[in-house]
Design an enzyme around this catalytic site. Structure first.
Site, mmCIF file in Angstrom:
data_model
loop_
_atom_site.group_PDB
_atom_site.id
_atom_site.type_symbol
_atom_site.label_atom_id
_atom_site.label_comp_id
_atom_site.label_asym_id
_atom_site.label_seq_id
_atom_site.Cartn_x
_atom_site.Cartn_y
_atom_site.Cartn_z
ATOM 1 N N LYS A 115 7.106 -5.774 -2.330
ATOM 2 C CA LYS A 115 6.895 -4.701 -3.303
ATOM 3 C C LYS A 115 7.362 -5.091 -4.704
ATOM 4 O O LYS A 115 6.648 -4.908 -5.688
ATOM 5 C CB LYS A 115 7.642 -3.431 -2.877
ATOM 6 C CG LYS A 115 7.144 -2.779 -1.602
ATOM 7 C CD LYS A 115 7.838 -1.451 -1.358
ATOM 8 C CE LYS A 115 9.343 -1.549 -1.168
ATOM 9 N NZ LYS A 115 9.726 -2.334 0.025
ATOM 10 N N ASN A 138 11.322 2.036 -7.382
ATOM 11 C CA ASN A 138 12.309 1.382 -6.525
ATOM 12 C C ASN A 138 12.721 0.016 -7.061
ATOM 13 O O ASN A 138 13.694 -0.567 -6.621
ATOM 14 C CB ASN A 138 11.723 1.239 -5.114
ATOM 15 C CG ASN A 138 12.756 0.925 -4.073
ATOM 16 O OD1 ASN A 138 13.737 1.639 -3.913
ATOM 17 N ND2 ASN A 138 12.552 -0.166 -3.350
ATOM 18 N N HIS A 185 13.796 -0.246 8.418
ATOM 19 C CA HIS A 185 14.370 1.089 8.236
ATOM 20 C C HIS A 185 14.175 1.978 9.474
ATOM 21 O O HIS A 185 14.078 3.203 9.357
ATOM 22 C CB HIS A 185 13.766 1.777 7.007
ATOM 23 C CG HIS A 185 14.008 1.046 5.725
ATOM 24 N ND1 HIS A 185 15.269 0.748 5.265
ATOM 25 C CD2 HIS A 185 13.131 0.532 4.820
ATOM 26 C CE1 HIS A 185 15.170 0.098 4.116
ATOM 27 N NE2 HIS A 185 13.889 -0.053 3.838
#
Length: 420
Positions: A115, A138, A185
């Protein structure tokens, strides 16, 4: 008339929570900012008239609040979030709020790995095309932090995590990019299916004039965006400077996203040829005595670590470990079995990783700390080999962040003598 309620609760006062609170306060909203820590520097918030409730966790804080803005680090199980949903008080992420602050077109990037690299590469592509752009999300700068600072003609390129996407409502991306979905996660989302569903929310509010950029072969996704696919073997306007097949895949995604935003191939090519990558992601640190040291501290899951390992055919001295995320390390161990690698284990997951490695017949040793791992690897490494920090784990057992872990790795390497 403001579209925001008169009173808003902001839960969590890290970067995004602070930015959200300040943006709302500037619009005359009564903001109650809540954090479990009592040791924060809140002077800027106080200066803007934000009401602080530090170290307090009471459902009474929701009284009169028409909205709760939740920081990404706050889980759904937090008592105030549970209470807000029970009261049917809307719960937004900071990026949902930001999408209502600005008229700018938004380009969003999500995925398990790549990302930050792809987001920053897109920023470089827009700048190469002499297009106004802001990079946020982020990646480090909260989108709400652009309040009052962004040109209305700028594109905003946002890195979006699953934690940010799970609490959107109307967030619409003119161009939305999904890079990949691999186990990560799971300690927060509970299952791969729930994690994937959070990622796919990036597409759900797209209209027919928007573009959904996703890996070739991915099934149906929500929303009405025009589908554009990519993979690592796509022809590109230029070969990327940064190494690894996974970075070629990131470049292919960025190329399709930039084209969707109207950027010409000449500018894309210029950026691909010159973009050096991002800190803590396959970052060359030094070459000492013929041994190369590479910082991939951002490899915080096993898929990212596997991609890092696959980028180097040379013999590796690999530093693994940290705080686990509910993943198995067996697939990583199997990959290492077929690679010339010696492994040094640190952190909370050292014993668990050792079990997987031993079953796969991979040589490993317990180092405990990053300092000891670097010292031992430096003694063992021969010219032409690589010492790679790609932990496959979060950093929070021994460090404040993956950035701090990478910075410590850099400093430890800097102290090594030329003889190792």
């Amino acid at each position: 008339m403001s579209e925001f309620p008169d009173r808003v609760l902001v839960l969590g006062l890290a970067r995004s929570g602070r930015a959200a609170a300040l943006a709302l306060a500037r619009r005359g909203v009564t903001v109650v900012a809540v954090d479990r820590s009592t040791e924060l520097d809140v002077s800027e918030l106080v200066g803007e008239g934000v009401e602080l409730r530090l170290g307090i966790d009471s459902e009474r804080l929701l009284e009169g609040a028409g909205l709760l803005v939740k920081s990404p680090g706050v889980p759904d199980e937090a008592s105030l979030v549970v209470a807000a949903r029970k009261r049917r008080t809307p719960v937004w992420s900071e990026v949902e709020l930001a999408s209502r602050l600005f008229p700018n077109p938004l380009l969003g990037v999500t995925g398990t790995n790549g990302k930050t690299t792809t987001t920053e590469l897109l920023g470089a592509i827009f700048r190469a095309a002499d297009r106004k752009v802001e990079v946020a999300g982020n990646v480090g700068r909260a989108v709400c932090d652009l309040d009052g600072k962004v040109d209305p003609d700028s594109w905003i390129v946002c890195e979006l995590s699953s934690f940010q996407l799970e609490d959107i409502d109307r967030l619409r991306l003119r161009v939305a990019v999904l890079l990949n979905v691999e186990p990560d996660h799971l300690d927060r989302h509970g299952s791969l299916e729930a994690y994937r569903a959070a990622k796919l929310r990036i597409f759900e509010n797209q209209l027919s004039g928007d573009v959904a950029v996703l890996p070739r072969g991915v099934g149906e996704v929500p929303g009405s965006g025009r589908r554009v696919e990519f993979d690592a073997q796509d022809p590109l306007p230029a070969e990327p400077l940064i190494p690894g097949e996974h970075n070629r895949e990131n470049a292919a995604a960025a190329t399709q996203a930039a084209r969707a935003a109207g950027v010409a191939d000449e500018a894309i090519a210029e950026a691909l040829r010159t973009f050096p990558g991002v800190p803590h992601r396959l970052e060359p640190v030094a070459e000492i005595g013929g041994v190369r040291y590479v910082n991939d501290s951002k490899a915080t899951n096993t898929a990212a670590a596997r991609r890092a390992i696959a980028s180097y055919p040379e013999p590796l001295h690999l530093i693994l470990g940290g705080r686990g995320k509910g993943e198995s390390f067996d697939a990583l161990a199997e990959l290492l079995h077929g690679h010339q690698a010696r492994v040094y284990l640190i952190g909370e997951t050292a014993e668990e990783i050792a079990g997987s490695l031993q079953r796969a017949g991979v040589v490993c040793e317990q180092s405990g700390t990053l300092e000891q791992a670097v010292a031992t690897a430096a003694r063992n490494a021969k010219p032409g080999e690589i010492v790679l920090l790609a932990p496959a784990c979060a950093s929070f057992d021994q460090f404040k962040s993956f950035e701090q872990r990478g910075d410590v790795f850099r400093s430890l390497v800097a102290k090594l003598s030329p003889s190792g």
